[in-house]
Design a protein around this motif. Sequence first.
Motif, PDB file in Angstrom:
ATOM      1  N   TYR A   1      13.433 -22.130 -92.286  1.00 23.16           N
ATOM      2  CA  TYR A   1      13.513 -20.704 -92.604  1.00 23.16           C
ATOM      3  C   TYR A   1      12.168 -20.023 -92.351  1.00 23.16           C
ATOM      4  N   GLY A   2      11.108 -20.807 -92.336  1.00 26.10           N
ATOM      5  CA  GLY A   2       9.785 -20.284 -92.013  1.00 26.10           C
ATOM      6  C   GLY A   2       9.744 -19.631 -90.645  1.00 26.10           C
ATOM      7  N   TYR A   3      10.535 -20.143 -89.700  1.00 30.99           N
ATOM      8  CA  TYR A   3      10.602 -19.513 -88.374  1.00 30.99           C
ATOM      9  C   TYR A   3      11.210 -18.113 -88.460  1.00 30.99           C
ATOM     10  N   THR A   4      12.232 -17.999 -89.280  1.00 29.50           N
ATOM     11  CA  THR A   4      12.863 -16.696 -89.476  1.00 29.50           C
ATOM     12  C   THR A   4      11.868 -15.711 -90.090  1.00 29.50           C
ATOM     13  N   VAL A   5      11.130 -16.170 -91.083  1.00 33.40           N
ATOM     14  CA  VAL A   5      10.130 -15.316 -91.732  1.00 33.40           C
ATOM     15  C   VAL A   5       9.036 -14.937 -90.730  1.00 33.40           C
ATOM     16  N   ALA A   6       8.608 -15.890 -89.901  1.00 37.82           N
ATOM     17  CA  ALA A   6       7.578 -15.602 -88.894  1.00 37.82           C
ATOM     18  C   ALA A   6       8.055 -14.536 -87.910  1.00 37.82           C
ATOM     19  N   VAL A   7       9.321 -14.591 -87.510  1.00 35.07           N
ATOM     20  CA  VAL A   7       9.872 -13.584 -86.599  1.00 35.07           C
ATOM     21  C   VAL A   7       9.934 -12.228 -87.307  1.00 35.07           C
ATOM     22  N   ALA A   8      10.274 -12.218 -88.584  1.00 34.16           N
ATOM     23  CA  ALA A   8      10.288 -10.957 -89.340  1.00 34.16           C
ATOM     24  C   ALA A   8       8.890 -10.352 -89.382  1.00 34.16           C
ATOM     25  N   VAL A   9       7.877 -11.176 -89.581  1.00 33.81           N
ATOM     26  CA  VAL A   9       6.497 -10.687 -89.596  1.00 33.81           C
ATOM     27  C   VAL A   9       6.120 -10.143 -88.218  1.00 33.81           C
ATOM     28  N   ALA A  10       6.449 -10.888 -87.169  1.00 35.84           N
ATOM     29  CA  ALA A  10       6.138 -10.430 -85.809  1.00 35.84           C
ATOM     30  C   ALA A  10       6.838  -9.111 -85.504  1.00 35.84           C
ATOM     31  N   SER A  11       8.067  -8.960 -85.955  1.00 34.93           N
ATOM     32  CA  SER A  11       8.812  -7.712 -85.748  1.00 34.93           C
ATOM     33  C   SER A  11       8.123  -6.545 -86.439  1.00 34.93           C
ATOM     34  N   THR A  12       7.649  -6.782 -87.640  1.00 32.00           N
ATOM     35  CA  THR A  12       6.966  -5.742 -88.399  1.00 32.00           C
ATOM     36  C   THR A  12       5.655  -5.356 -87.727  1.00 32.00           C
ATOM     37  N   VAL A  13       4.939  -6.338 -87.198  1.00 32.50           N
ATOM     38  CA  VAL A  13       3.703  -6.049 -86.460  1.00 32.50           C
ATOM     39  C   VAL A  13       4.027  -5.196 -85.232  1.00 32.50           C
ATOM     40  N   LEU A  14       5.107  -5.526 -84.531  1.00 30.30           N
ATOM     41  CA  LEU A  14       5.500  -4.757 -83.347  1.00 30.30           C
ATOM     42  C   LEU A  14       5.808  -3.304 -83.701  1.00 30.30           C
ATOM     43  N   VAL A  15       6.581  -3.085 -84.753  1.00 37.74           N
ATOM     44  CA  VAL A  15       6.911  -1.722 -85.174  1.00 37.74           C
ATOM     45  C   VAL A  15       5.644  -0.968 -85.573  1.00 37.74           C
ATOM     46  N   SER A  16       4.728  -1.652 -86.231  1.00 32.91           N
ATOM     47  CA  SER A  16       3.450  -1.025 -86.600  1.00 32.91           C
ATOM     48  C   SER A  16       2.640  -0.671 -85.358  1.00 32.91           C
TER      49      SER A  16
END
Length: 148
Positions: free
Chosen positions: A10-25
């Motif tokens: 599930y850590g991979y899913t969380v990492a992708v969520a973080v990367a997505s948030t960085v992209l939107v920022s």
Amino acid sequence: MSTIVLSPEYGYTVAVAVASTVLVSFFGYRVARVRALAKVPLPFMYADAAEVKEDYQKHIFNCYQRIHQNTLEGFSSYLVTLMFAGLQYPIPSAVLGGIWILGRIFYYRGYSTGNPEDRSKGAFGRIGDLGLLGLTGKMAFDLITSGI
């Protein structure tokens, strides 16, 4: 009361969520930068049509603003499906989230040229959206029918 146990994957899913948030920022940062160059004052979301005809930089600002707004319009549903689907399908969810991210990057690279039609280069990112929606739906179905 039942306990939810998260798999290490599930850590991979969380990492992708973080990367997505960085992209939107990042998209938001780019809007602020191009806003200053185009001299479009706050609180205006877009330069008006008359200004765009006279100043190409204002057209570019509108393109950047649209990249960010379009991404935000679907971000909450993407993030919800990513995090829920990842509970049961962490690796496929992370892969689909990665596809969404790549699609958004290609969308950004196309639209930021000033030619809005070039945004379609990122259309493949919808595979990520739809795949996550499907996995979340399957998870819901499995949970509902498990007690029947």
